[in-house]
Design a protein around this motif. Structure first.
Motif, PDB file in Angstrom:
ATOM      1  N   GLU A   1    -100.947  47.143  -6.009  1.00 16.08           N
ATOM      2  CA  GLU A   1    -102.501  46.935  -6.134  1.00 16.08           C
ATOM      3  C   GLU A   1    -102.935  47.029  -7.381  1.00 16.08           C
ATOM      4  O   GLU A   1    -104.043  46.439  -7.886  1.00 16.08           O
ATOM      5  N   VAL A   2    -102.769  48.427  -8.048  1.00 15.80           N
ATOM      6  CA  VAL A   2    -103.176  48.601  -9.521  1.00 15.80           C
ATOM      7  C   VAL A   2    -102.723  47.315 -10.237  1.00 15.80           C
ATOM      8  O   VAL A   2    -103.236  46.844 -11.206  1.00 15.80           O
ATOM      9  N   LEU A   3    -101.307  46.886 -10.084  1.00 14.43           N
ATOM     10  CA  LEU A   3    -100.838  46.003 -10.984  1.00 14.43           C
ATOM     11  C   LEU A   3    -101.481  44.467 -10.572  1.00 14.43           C
ATOM     12  O   LEU A   3    -101.799  43.692 -11.445  1.00 14.43           O
ATOM     13  N   LEU A   4    -101.769  44.222  -9.380  1.00 15.92           N
ATOM     14  CA  LEU A   4    -102.319  42.904  -9.231  1.00 15.92           C
ATOM     15  C   LEU A   4    -103.795  42.907  -9.718  1.00 15.92           C
ATOM     16  O   LEU A   4    -104.168  41.857 -10.247  1.00 15.92           O
ATOM     17  N   PHE A   5    -104.604  44.115  -9.582  1.00 18.96           N
ATOM     18  CA  PHE A   5    -105.884  44.054 -10.416  1.00 18.96           C
ATOM     19  C   PHE A   5    -105.668  43.920 -11.830  1.00 18.96           C
ATOM     20  O   PHE A   5    -106.422  43.047 -12.412  1.00 18.96           O
ATOM     21  N   LEU A   6    -104.884  44.441 -12.423  1.00 18.97           N
ATOM     22  CA  LEU A   6    -104.794  44.455 -13.989  1.00 18.97           C
ATOM     23  C   LEU A   6    -104.306  43.008 -14.269  1.00 18.97           C
ATOM     24  O   LEU A   6    -104.646  42.241 -15.203  1.00 18.97           O
ATOM     25  N   GLU A   7    -103.286  42.279 -13.455  1.00 21.01           N
ATOM     26  CA  GLU A   7    -102.911  40.949 -13.574  1.00 21.01           C
ATOM     27  C   GLU A   7    -103.822  39.797 -13.340  1.00 21.01           C
ATOM     28  O   GLU A   7    -103.803  38.684 -13.504  1.00 21.01           O
ATOM     29  N   SER A   8    -104.891  40.206 -12.459  1.00 21.67           N
ATOM     30  CA  SER A   8    -105.988  39.352 -12.042  1.00 21.67           C
ATOM     31  C   SER A   8    -107.003  38.896 -13.263  1.00 21.67           C
ATOM     32  O   SER A   8    -107.660  38.025 -13.093  1.00 21.67           O
TER      33      SER A   8
ATOM     34  N   ILE B   1    -103.039  56.228 -22.002  1.00 20.11           N
ATOM     35  CA  ILE B   1    -103.330  55.935 -20.715  1.00 20.11           C
ATOM     36  C   ILE B   1    -102.051  56.206 -19.613  1.00 20.11           C
ATOM     37  O   ILE B   1    -100.990  55.891 -20.033  1.00 20.11           O
ATOM     38  N   VAL B   2    -102.318  57.020 -18.642  1.00 18.19           N
ATOM     39  CA  VAL B   2    -101.260  57.294 -17.871  1.00 18.19           C
ATOM     40  C   VAL B   2    -101.788  56.847 -16.249  1.00 18.19           C
ATOM     41  O   VAL B   2    -103.104  56.943 -16.052  1.00 18.19           O
ATOM     42  N   PRO B   3    -100.715  56.111 -15.455  1.00 24.77           N
ATOM     43  CA  PRO B   3    -101.192  56.125 -14.202  1.00 24.77           C
ATOM     44  C   PRO B   3    -101.053  57.388 -13.335  1.00 24.77           C
ATOM     45  O   PRO B   3    -100.227  58.396 -13.576  1.00 24.77           O
ATOM     46  N   VAL B   4    -101.817  57.555 -12.372  1.00 28.50           N
ATOM     47  CA  VAL B   4    -101.988  58.729 -11.634  1.00 28.50           C
ATOM     48  C   VAL B   4    -101.997  58.642 -10.182  1.00 28.50           C
ATOM     49  O   VAL B   4    -102.628  57.743  -9.616  1.00 28.50           O
ATOM     50  N   LYS B   5    -101.755  59.584  -9.511  1.00 27.76           N
ATOM     51  CA  LYS B   5    -101.599  59.601  -7.962  1.00 27.76           C
ATOM     52  C   LYS B   5    -102.669  60.875  -7.581  1.00 27.76           C
ATOM     53  O   LYS B   5    -102.497  61.894  -7.955  1.00 27.76           O
ATOM     54  N   LEU B   6    -103.746  60.315  -6.569  1.00 24.00           N
ATOM     55  CA  LEU B   6    -104.628  61.287  -6.135  1.00 24.00           C
ATOM     56  C   LEU B   6    -104.686  61.476  -4.723  1.00 24.00           C
ATOM     57  O   LEU B   6    -104.750  60.427  -3.940  1.00 24.00           O
ATOM     58  N   SER B   7    -104.463  62.713  -4.352  1.00 21.38           N
ATOM     59  CA  SER B   7    -104.359  62.981  -2.888  1.00 21.38           C
ATOM     60  C   SER B   7    -105.862  63.391  -2.433  1.00 21.38           C
ATOM     61  O   SER B   7    -106.281  64.578  -2.808  1.00 21.38           O
ATOM     62  N   LEU B   8    -106.874  62.335  -1.846  1.00 26.97           N
ATOM     63  CA  LEU B   8    -108.121  62.891  -1.310  1.00 26.97           C
ATOM     64  C   LEU B   8    -108.109  62.895   0.191  1.00 26.97           C
ATOM     65  O   LEU B   8    -107.117  62.784   0.748  1.00 26.97           O
ATOM     66  N   THR B   9    -109.272  62.940   0.665  1.00 25.82           N
ATOM     67  CA  THR B   9    -109.694  63.387   1.986  1.00 25.82           C
ATOM     68  C   THR B   9    -109.225  62.041   2.802  1.00 25.82           C
ATOM     69  O   THR B   9    -108.476  62.134   3.835  1.00 25.82           O
ATOM     70  N   GLU B  10    -109.291  60.837   2.212  1.00 24.27           N
ATOM     71  CA  GLU B  10    -108.806  59.492   2.938  1.00 24.27           C
ATOM     72  C   GLU B  10    -107.456  59.165   2.732  1.00 24.27           C
ATOM     73  O   GLU B  10    -107.015  58.323   3.195  1.00 24.27           O
ATOM     74  N   GLY B  11    -106.543  59.948   1.852  1.00 24.96           N
ATOM     75  CA  GLY B  11    -105.300  59.766   1.647  1.00 24.96           C
ATOM     76  C   GLY B  11    -105.043  59.619   0.138  1.00 24.96           C
ATOM     77  O   GLY B  11    -105.845  60.168  -0.485  1.00 24.96           O
TER      78      GLY B  11
ATOM     79  N   VAL C   1     -97.526  51.031 -13.977  1.00 24.41           N
ATOM     80  CA  VAL C   1     -98.479  51.294 -13.168  1.00 24.41           C
ATOM     81  C   VAL C   1     -98.142  52.540 -12.134  1.00 24.41           C
ATOM     82  O   VAL C   1     -98.787  53.002 -11.310  1.00 24.41           O
ATOM     83  N   VAL C   2     -96.820  52.835 -11.964  1.00 19.00           N
ATOM     84  CA  VAL C   2     -96.245  53.867 -11.619  1.00 19.00           C
ATOM     85  C   VAL C   2     -96.191  55.343 -12.178  1.00 19.00           C
ATOM     86  O   VAL C   2     -95.861  55.591 -13.214  1.00 19.00           O
ATOM     87  N   PRO C   3     -96.911  56.344 -11.192  1.00 22.63           N
ATOM     88  CA  PRO C   3     -97.036  57.835 -11.921  1.00 22.63           C
ATOM     89  C   PRO C   3     -95.957  58.421 -11.815  1.00 22.63           C
ATOM     90  O   PRO C   3     -95.000  58.308 -10.967  1.00 22.63           O
ATOM     91  N   ASP C   4     -95.689  59.262 -12.939  1.00 22.93           N
ATOM     92  CA  ASP C   4     -94.447  60.206 -12.943  1.00 22.93           C
ATOM     93  C   ASP C   4     -94.701  61.181 -12.005  1.00 22.93           C
ATOM     94  O   ASP C   4     -95.926  61.414 -11.226  1.00 22.93           O
ATOM     95  N   GLU C   5     -93.897  62.168 -11.577  1.00 27.41           N
ATOM     96  CA  GLU C   5     -93.948  63.087 -10.910  1.00 27.41           C
ATOM     97  C   GLU C   5     -95.135  63.973 -11.197  1.00 27.41           C
ATOM     98  O   GLU C   5     -95.625  64.816 -10.468  1.00 27.41           O
TER      99      GLU C   5
END
Length: 408
Positions: A51-58, A6-16, A81-85
């Protein structure tokens, strides 16, 4: 990717830019699966790693809890929760990448973006994304790497991929936007970010400490231990005596010295290269019977044998006679001890009693050497000047040694 769990990822979509967790394909019960952080038909993305961390800890329920590696992932520190480059997918920027000439970086990034878009489409069951990729087989070619796009044909293919994307990518982005649910979470994002920052700082400190530890360990490693000589247990030795420097070889078998030589004659050479040349052309010597000698010969015949002398195998007799004559404080006892070691080894290997016989006939020299080398057998004895006789006797010991040398 398939083995990354399981890996954290960053996605650049239309809204940011958004963040989520991705479980690349894994096999379970004979079937292949992949998933993103979400629940049911909703695929969650978040505005920040905090926010990912907050969700997991909720404690909120989500589908990734069924992943076989979920517990291992979730037990990591807050920085999990922090993605690698390498796990940043600029989906919006894909057309810009294809507008450039292909290079190793943009070919790799385009392949990664296509892979991620395809994964999102498959998990969401989005027909538009699936049809787009299945209808254009050329889109799989960036996975072949930069070399596939070298030359005029490759550049033409890169341009063709760009045209496909230019015409269709806006529709793909709309489909991707519809796939994800921007999840809102309760709690202080700043507090979660502090946890992440603290975890990153601790990891950085631990990495620096580990690096320093490895560097310190590397300093302790003797470079000689990596040589063929160390592996073979046969050592080059360097002898400086009577104004000359000579090279030979020695090993120990059952604590007994064995020199490069025969019948009590030590084969010596005035350079390391001469030593290597000689052993390539000769095999009639005592070391040829040593089990690891073949390893030395293999390297020598291949031109890979370099004579490396460990500092422990450097013996200098220069100046000892003069220092003995000068007085007790002038003698370098470490130098004398090492020189005496070579004298004794040579006599032991030759299997003669010449050294012992000499000491029996010159007991004052034996007492002197024992005293200088710290022997407990000389309690109450202190050498007194003059030391000319001791110096002359030591000179005779050196001559006994050099008479064993083949070249001197």
């Amino acid at each position: 990717m398939a083995n990354k769990g399981i890996v954290p990822v960053k996605l650049s979509l239309t809204e940011g830019d958004f963040y989520t967790l991705w479980a690349p394909q894994w096999r379970e019960h004979g079937a292949e699966w992949q998933a993103f952080l979400g629940a049911g038909e909703d695929l969650y993305v978040f505005s920040s790693p905090a926010e990912v961390l907050l969700f997991l800890e909720s404690g909120a329920k989500h589908d990734l809890e069924a992943h076989p590696q979920w517990e291992a992932f979730n037990s990591k520190d807050a920085a999990r929760v922090v993605p690698d480059e390498l796990d940043y997918f600029d989906l919006v920027g894909t057309p810009s990448l294809l507008a450039e000439k292909p290079n190793r970086r943009n070919v790799k990034d385009v392949a990664a973006n296509f892979r991620m878009a395809r994964a999102l489409g498959e998990v969401c069951g989005n027909t538009d994304i699936q049809v787009f990729f299945s209808s254009h087989s050329i889109l799989s070619n960036p996975e072949r790497g930069f070399d596939h796009f070298a030359g005029d044909n490759g550049l033409g293919e890169w341009t063709a991929i760009g045209r496909v994307v230019l015409t269709n990518w806006a529709k793909v982005l709309d489909a991707l936007d519809s796939c994800v649910t921007v999840k809102k979470v309760d709690g202080e994002a700043a507090t979660a970010q502090t946890k992440i920052s603290n975890a990153q700082a601790a990891a950085k400190k631990a990495a620096e400490e580990e690096k320093a530890r490895k560097e310190e360990e590397a300093k302790k490693v003797d470079p000689y231990d990596t040589t063929l000589w160390s592996a073979a247990g046969i050592d080059p030795i360097k002898v400086s005596i009577d104004g000359r420097t000579l090279y030979t070889l020695r090993t120990y078998i059952k604590a007994q010295p064995v020199f490069l030589g025969k019948y009590g004659e030590i084969f010596t050479f005035n350079s390391a290269k001469a030593l290597v040349r000689w052993i390539i052309e000769h095999e009639d010597h005592d070391l040829a019977r040593v089990a690891t000698w073949e390893d030395v010969m293999t390297a020598a015949n291949a031109g890979d044998l370099e004579v490396t002398v460990h500092p422990d195998n450097v013996y200098s007799f220069n100046g000892i006679v003069r220092d003995i004559s000068t007085g007790l404080d002038a003698v370098d006892t470490d130098q004398m001890s090492r020189a005496y070691e070579l004298l004794a080894d040579a006599a032991d290997w030759a299997a003669d009693d010449s050294l012992n016989s000499y000491f029996l006939s010159h007991p004052r020299l034996q007492d002197y050497i024992s005293y200088m080398l710290g022997s407990t057998n000389t309690a109450g004895y202190t050498p007194t000047p003059p030391f000319d006789e001791h110096a002359e006797n030591w000179k005779e010991l050196e001559e006994m040694l050099t008479k064993r040398f083949s070249k001197f």
